[in-house]
Design a protein around this motif. Structure first.
Motif, PDB file in Angstrom:
ATOM      1  N   GLU A 241       2.098  78.447  32.238  1.00 34.70           N
ATOM      2  CA  GLU A 241       0.975  79.157  31.618  1.00 34.70           C
ATOM      3  C   GLU A 241       0.080  78.189  30.848  1.00 34.70           C
ATOM      4  O   GLU A 241      -1.158  78.266  30.904  1.00 34.70           O
ATOM      5  N   ALA A 242       0.703  77.285  30.112  1.00 33.83           N
ATOM      6  CA  ALA A 242      -0.073  76.289  29.366  1.00 33.83           C
ATOM      7  C   ALA A 242      -0.808  75.354  30.317  1.00 33.83           C
ATOM      8  O   ALA A 242      -1.954  74.966  30.060  1.00 33.83           O
ATOM      9  N   ALA A 243      -0.158  75.000  31.423  1.00 32.49           N
ATOM     10  CA  ALA A 243      -0.799  74.119  32.402  1.00 32.49           C
ATOM     11  C   ALA A 243      -2.011  74.788  33.030  1.00 32.49           C
ATOM     12  O   ALA A 243      -3.034  74.133  33.280  1.00 32.49           O
TER      13      ALA A 243
ATOM     14  N   GLU B 216       2.793  65.572  37.051  1.00 28.60           N
ATOM     15  CA  GLU B 216       2.503  65.851  38.463  1.00 28.60           C
ATOM     16  C   GLU B 216       3.419  66.941  39.000  1.00 28.60           C
ATOM     17  O   GLU B 216       3.006  67.777  39.819  1.00 28.60           O
ATOM     18  N   ASP B 217       4.663  66.965  38.541  1.00 29.97           N
ATOM     19  CA  ASP B 217       5.581  68.032  38.943  1.00 29.97           C
ATOM     20  C   ASP B 217       5.068  69.397  38.474  1.00 29.97           C
ATOM     21  O   ASP B 217       5.216  70.405  39.166  1.00 29.97           O
ATOM     22  N   VAL B 218       4.483  69.433  37.294  1.00 22.73           N
ATOM     23  CA  VAL B 218       3.927  70.681  36.774  1.00 22.73           C
ATOM     24  C   VAL B 218       2.750  71.130  37.632  1.00 22.73           C
ATOM     25  O   VAL B 218       2.641  72.305  38.012  1.00 22.73           O
ATOM     26  N   LEU B 219       1.858  70.199  37.953  1.00 21.86           N
ATOM     27  CA  LEU B 219       0.703  70.533  38.784  1.00 21.86           C
ATOM     28  C   LEU B 219       1.156  71.021  40.156  1.00 21.86           C
ATOM     29  O   LEU B 219       0.602  71.983  40.693  1.00 21.86           O
TER      30      LEU B 219
ATOM     31  N   HIS C 130       0.253  74.712  41.494  1.00 22.99           N
ATOM     32  CA  HIS C 130      -0.497  74.867  42.746  1.00 22.99           C
ATOM     33  C   HIS C 130       0.229  75.827  43.692  1.00 22.99           C
ATOM     34  O   HIS C 130      -0.387  76.698  44.302  1.00 22.99           O
ATOM     35  N   LEU C 131       1.538  75.684  43.799  1.00 17.92           N
ATOM     36  CA  LEU C 131       2.315  76.583  44.657  1.00 17.92           C
ATOM     37  C   LEU C 131       2.272  78.013  44.122  1.00 17.92           C
ATOM     38  O   LEU C 131       2.161  78.967  44.891  1.00 17.92           O
ATOM     39  N   GLN C 132       2.358  78.154  42.807  1.00 22.67           N
ATOM     40  CA  GLN C 132       2.338  79.484  42.210  1.00 22.67           C
ATOM     41  C   GLN C 132       1.016  80.193  42.473  1.00 22.67           C
ATOM     42  O   GLN C 132       0.988  81.372  42.849  1.00 22.67           O
ATOM     43  N   VAL C 133      -0.087  79.480  42.292  1.00 25.01           N
ATOM     44  CA  VAL C 133      -1.404  80.075  42.517  1.00 25.01           C
ATOM     45  C   VAL C 133      -1.548  80.499  43.975  1.00 25.01           C
ATOM     46  O   VAL C 133      -2.068  81.588  44.280  1.00 25.01           O
TER      47      VAL C 133
END
Length: 220
Positions: free
Chosen positions: A30-32, A69-72, A76-79
Motif C-alpha cells: 500500500e505504501a509502495a 525492486e522486489d516490492v515493485l 506490478h503483479l498485484q495491479v
C-alpha cells in the motif's frame, strides 16, 4: 543483503505469525503504491522512506523483501491481477452476448479498473519500464497474458462465425500496445475524450481486426 531475515513465529495480539506477515506485506505494498505511483516514484524512494510510509521498521522490511525492486515486482503483479480479475468477471457475465457487447464489456471493465487510480497506470506503464532485465521480463510476460486472452477470445469468435479465421497473435500484440498507450495518455490528460469514448475507440479498433474489409466473403 543475502536474504530475508527470519520472521518471528508464534501468536501475538491474537494474530498468528503468518497473519502478521500478510498484514505487513500488505502495508508495504500500500505504501509502495503511494510512493512509487506518485511522488517521488520508484527511483526516488528509499527503504527507509517506504518503511516510514508503511508505519513499519526497516527491519520488518527485510523480513518481507530483499530489495525495493522486489516490492515493485510484487506491486506490478498485484495491479495486473486486479485488472485481470475485473476482465474475467466481465467476460463471465457477458459470455452469452453478441461479440460487440462482449468486447465492450471486457474493455469497459479493464479501463475502469486500471484508471480507477492513476497510480496503477503509473506502476503498470511507467515505473516498471527499464528498471532491470528481470522486471522487463516480468512486464513482457504479463503483457503476453493479455495477448493470450485476446487471441483466445478471437479464436472462439472465429469458431462461432463471428470473426475471420486467422492467426491473431501478431495483431493482438500490436493492439495491446495501442490499449496501453491510449489509456496512459488519457490518464495523463493528453487525450481530450471521456473514458467511454476511449473504450468505444478501442472496441472499434478490435472489431476492425476481427472483421476486416471483405469479411465475410460474398457468397458465390
Amino acid at each position: 543483503m543475502a536474504g530475508r531475515l527470519r520472521a518471528p513465529t508464534g501468536r501475538y495480539g491474537g494474530k498468528s505469525a503468518e497473519q502478521r506477515q500478510v498484514e505487513r506485506r500488505g502495508r508495504f505494498l500500500e505504501a509502495a503504491l503511494r510512493l512509487f505511483g506518485d511522488v517521488p516514484g520508484y527511483r526516488g524512494t528509499t527503504v527507509a522512506a517506504l518503511s516510514e510510509a508503511a508505519g513499519l521498521s526497516t527491519r520488518q522490511f527485510y523480513e518481507e523483501f530483499r530489495t525495493l525492486e522486489d516490492v515493485l515486482a510484487a506491486l506490478h503483479l498485484q495491479v495486473n491481477d486486479w485488472a485481470e480479475e475485473a476482465v474475467l468477471a466481465a467476460f463471465a457475465a457477458a459470455q452469452d452476448t453478441p461479440l460487440v457487447e462482449r468486447i465492450t464489456a471486457i474493455f469497459r471493465a479493464y479501463a475502469a479498473d486500471v484508471t480507477s487510480d492513476p497510480r496503477r497506470i503509473r506502476i503498470t506503464f511507467v515505473e516498471i519500464v527499464g528498471v532491470s532485465p528481470r522486471l522487463e521480463e516480468q512486464r513482457l510476460a504479463r503483457r503476453a497474458r493479455w495477448v493470450d486472452l485476446i487471441c483466445a477470445e478471437a479464436s472462439a469468435a472465429a469458431a462461432r462465425g463471428e470473426a475471420a479465421p486467422r492467426d491473431y497473435r501478431l495483431a493482438a500484440t500490436a493492439f495491446i500496445g495501442s490499449v496501453n498507450g491510449l489509456l496512459h495518455d488519457w490518464s495523463a490528460g493528453w487525450v481530450d475524450a471521456t473514458l467511454d469514448e476511449v473504450v468505444d475507440e478501442l472496441v472499434r479498433q478490435l472489431l476492425g481486426i476481427l472483421r476486416p474489409p471483405g469479411w465475410p466473403p460474398e457468397p458465390t
